[in-house]
Design an enzyme around this catalytic site. Structure first.
Site, PDB file in Angstrom:
ATOM      1  N   ARG A 136       0.867  -1.179   0.000  1.00  0.00           N
ATOM      2  CA  ARG A 136       0.000   0.000   0.000  1.00  0.00           C
ATOM      3  C   ARG A 136       0.901   1.225   0.000  1.00  0.00           C
ATOM      4  O   ARG A 136       2.123   1.124   0.093  1.00  0.00           O
ATOM      5  CB  ARG A 136      -1.020  -0.015   1.140  1.00  0.00           C
ATOM      6  N   GLY A 137       0.252   2.402  -0.090  1.00  0.00           N
ATOM      7  CA  GLY A 137       1.020   3.634  -0.265  1.00  0.00           C
ATOM      8  C   GLY A 137       1.028   3.952  -1.754  1.00  0.00           C
ATOM      9  O   GLY A 137       1.338   3.089  -2.582  1.00  0.00           O
ATOM     10  N   ALA A 138       0.676   5.199  -2.085  1.00  0.00           N
ATOM     11  CA  ALA A 138       0.430   5.550  -3.490  1.00  0.00           C
ATOM     12  C   ALA A 138       1.603   5.226  -4.423  1.00  0.00           C
ATOM     13  O   ALA A 138       1.429   4.538  -5.439  1.00  0.00           O
ATOM     14  CB  ALA A 138       0.050   7.029  -3.575  1.00  0.00           C
ATOM     15  N   ARG A 179      -7.433  -0.249  -6.722  1.00  0.00           N
ATOM     16  CA  ARG A 179      -7.826   0.735  -5.699  1.00  0.00           C
ATOM     17  C   ARG A 179      -8.103   2.051  -6.425  1.00  0.00           C
ATOM     18  O   ARG A 179      -7.403   2.386  -7.390  1.00  0.00           O
ATOM     19  CB  ARG A 179      -6.732   0.919  -4.633  1.00  0.00           C
ATOM     20  N   GLN A 292      -1.558   2.073  10.046  1.00  0.00           N
ATOM     21  CA  GLN A 292      -0.297   2.191   9.299  1.00  0.00           C
ATOM     22  C   GLN A 292       0.766   2.920  10.127  1.00  0.00           C
ATOM     23  O   GLN A 292       1.955   2.651   9.984  1.00  0.00           O
ATOM     24  CB  GLN A 292      -0.516   2.956   7.986  1.00  0.00           C
ATOM     25  N   ASP A 333      -2.334  10.842  -1.802  1.00  0.00           N
ATOM     26  CA  ASP A 333      -2.696   9.807  -2.775  1.00  0.00           C
ATOM     27  C   ASP A 333      -3.110  10.424  -4.098  1.00  0.00           C
ATOM     28  O   ASP A 333      -2.975   9.800  -5.154  1.00  0.00           O
ATOM     29  CB  ASP A 333      -3.813   8.920  -2.214  1.00  0.00           C
ATOM     30  N   LYS A 344      -4.733   9.761   3.507  1.00  0.00           N
ATOM     31  CA  LYS A 344      -5.327   8.844   4.495  1.00  0.00           C
ATOM     32  C   LYS A 344      -6.342   9.562   5.380  1.00  0.00           C
ATOM     33  O   LYS A 344      -6.091  10.685   5.836  1.00  0.00           O
ATOM     34  CB  LYS A 344      -4.189   8.254   5.341  1.00  0.00           C
TER      35      LYS A 344
HETATM   36  O1  MRU Z   1      -4.445   3.050   2.340  1.00  0.00           O
HETATM   37  P1  MRU Z   1      -2.967   3.295   2.200  1.00  0.00           P
HETATM   38  O2  MRU Z   1      -2.164   2.734   3.312  1.00  0.00           O
HETATM   39  O3  MRU Z   1      -2.477   2.878   0.833  1.00  0.00           O
HETATM   40  O4  MRU Z   1      -2.834   4.870   2.280  1.00  0.00           O
HETATM   41  C1  MRU Z   1      -1.568   5.435   2.141  1.00  0.00           C
HETATM   42  C2  MRU Z   1      -1.579   6.904   2.396  1.00  0.00           C
HETATM   43  O5  MRU Z   1      -2.593   7.507   2.587  1.00  0.00           O
HETATM   44  C3  MRU Z   1      -0.280   7.605   2.282  1.00  0.00           C
HETATM   45  O6  MRU Z   1      -0.266   8.720   3.114  1.00  0.00           O
HETATM   46  C4  MRU Z   1      -0.111   8.068   0.838  1.00  0.00           C
HETATM   47  O7  MRU Z   1      -0.208   6.990  -0.059  1.00  0.00           O
HETATM   48  C5  MRU Z   1       1.151   8.744   0.626  1.00  0.00           C
HETATM   49  S1  MRU Z   1       2.488   7.557   0.635  1.00  0.00           S
HETATM   50  C6  MRU Z   1       3.777   8.427   0.210  1.00  0.00           C
END
Ligand code: MRU
Length: 470
Positions: A136-138, A179, A292, A333, A344
């Protein structure tokens, strides 16, 4: 206050780390394989070390032949400061190639208890690990989607052109739709699809098409690492001056290497400050409901030797009221064309509180997270996830059966609450519309144009997947 004190051996690791940022900035194409191999070597350094401690090659064998990858206690990946050794301090990316056509992805759902890898052997494996949030994470999901699609291209190399086209397009659709909120996903899939179509139009063979797709995926990974390194350096200069006093930063969710590959965005800035030997302490929002912050950010900061304290999300307001937060750094994201930012869930209330208490609020996001085709935050699709993520904590029920739940994974922070957007092209200030457009143009001038979205019959960057999937 909890948190581990800085450890000199860890600082050495980050000094080397940052040296590599500078070195890699000088090379764009041609260093891709090196970065990939280095990442694999780092993963090997952790897993291999523990593997031998576990008694030989058993774990490695599971990694290459089993349905699950290597598994080691995650605590073993954190060196024991008391031992004073140069033990490996961490992974460099949340994924690695074990062989040309198998991608191993760290299962982030299992952290911090255990470091487990999941093999991605087909594009649909890639879509599944993204959808199920094993990765996960963009930025990370964009990179995994690109590499998974390249694996799909490789597996289709011997198919007749029409079937190959159908296989690759189906793979692209499932990956881009895994997603809905992070723009990086569709952006990365579009790039690999553009490479596919260009090779196809040039009458390339199946093997050549697969190679072109893989080269584009590798470029996406390399550029991300390079861009995040640049972003971290810019962010360093945006941090408020607290003189000799320790800087107190508050962060939400996880924006480190697990979310981005190698450096991170908001946590990349923290690590750049730590590397610069600036005294820094991080308030880590636990980030309900997926945790997270508690599970991943605290784990990464412990590895980095950065002093940190975990807080319940709801404590952020009283901390700010007490003057204990100098700056808030979060990731993104999707940043809309006017600067409105999806991140998030829980980010928006932080921004409101920051405005109330005069705390600078920075969004740290690479240009790959900027979507100039989405005019504002109202047009961003917000993913809604399963009720059980709220009614259960790591498998244990905490609400009466049948309780109604609303579980949005993200929220939108209006541009007017954002002090600055830290990108690889510099720290952008309001008005964000022209600043974002100029930064995107600057990146393109530096790197060359990003292969533009092509009509491949599926989602393209701003046409996100169905909401509500979980
Ligand atoms: O649902 P997730 O864990 O994929 O959400 C991730 C986030 O919201 C991060 O803050 C975002 O992707 C930035 S990561 C550099």
């Amino acid at each position: 206050m909890s948190g581990s004190p800085p450890d000199p051996s860890r600082r050495r690791f980050f000094r080397q780390f940052a040296g590599e940022i500078a070195a890699s900035a000088a090379q764009v194409v041609g260093a891709v394989a090196e970065v990939r191999d280095r990442s694999a070597a780092e993963a090997q350094a952790i897993l291999g070390t523990v593997d031998s401690a576990m008694g030989g090659t058993g774990a490695r064998t599971r990694a290459t032949s089993g349905s699950r990858g290597t598994s080691v206690p995650a605590s073993k990946a954190v060196p024991d400061p008391a031992a004073g050794t140069e033990a490996p301090t961490g992974f460099r990316t949340p994924f690695r190639f074990d062989a040309d056509d198998v991608l191993f992805v760290i299962d982030q759902r299992e952290l911090p208890d255990v470091l487990v890898e999941i093999p991605v052997r087909h594009a649909h494996d890639g879509a599944r690990v993204i959808r199920d949030m094993a990765v996960r994470g963009a930025p990370a999901i964009g990179q995994v989607a690109a590499l998974s699609l390249a694996i799909g291209g490789w597996l289709a190399r011997n198919a007749p052109p029409r079937s190959r086209d159908a296989i690759i397009k189906a793979a692209a659709k499932s990956l881009a739709g895994a997603r809905p909120t992070a723009v990086n996903l569709g952006w990365a899939v579009d790039r690999v699809m553009a490479a596919y179509q260009a090779a196809e139009a040039a009458d390339a063979t199946g093997v050549e098409i697969a190679a072109a797709m893989r080269a584009e995926a590798d470029r996406i990974v390399f550029e991300a690492n390079d861009d995040h390194g640049r972003l971290a350096e810019h962010g360093l200069h945006a941090l408020p001056d607290t003189g000799p006093r320790e800087l107190n930063v508050l962060t939400h969710c996880n924006t480190g290497p697990l979310a981005c590959g190698q450096f991170g965005t908001a946590l990349g800035v923290v690590q750049a400050a730590h590397h610069a030997e600036r005294p820094i302490h991080v308030w880590v929002d636990e980030t309900r409901p997926y945790l997270q912050g508690a599970r991943l950010t605290a784990w990464e900061l412990a590895q980095a030797g950065v002093r940190h304290t975990l807080i319940p999300d709801v404590a952020a307001g009283s901390l700010m009221a007490a003057g204990k937060v100098d700056a808030i750094l979060v990731g993104a994201d999707r940043v809309a064309a006017n600067g409105d930012t999806a991140n998030k869930v829980g980010t928006y209330p932080l921004a409101v509180l920051a405005a109330r208490h005069g705390v600078p609020f920075y969004v740290c996001a690479p240009i790959s997270s900027v979507d100039l085709q989405t005019p504002d935050g109202a047009a961003i699709t917000i993913e809604e996830r399963a009720a059980r993520e709220v009614t259960e904590v790591r498998g244990r029920k905490i609400a009466p059966p049948g309780t109604a739940v609303w579980n949005p994974a993200f929220d939108v922070t209006p541009a007017e609450l954002i002090s600055g957007i830290v990108t690889e092209e510099g720290v952008l200030r309001a008005p964000f519309g022209p600043a974002l457009a100029a930064a995107a143009a600057a990146r393109e001038a530096r790197r060359g144009p990003v292969p533009s979205p092509v009509d491949w019959g599926g989602p393209v960057v701003s046409a996100a997947a169905e909401p509500g999937r979980a």
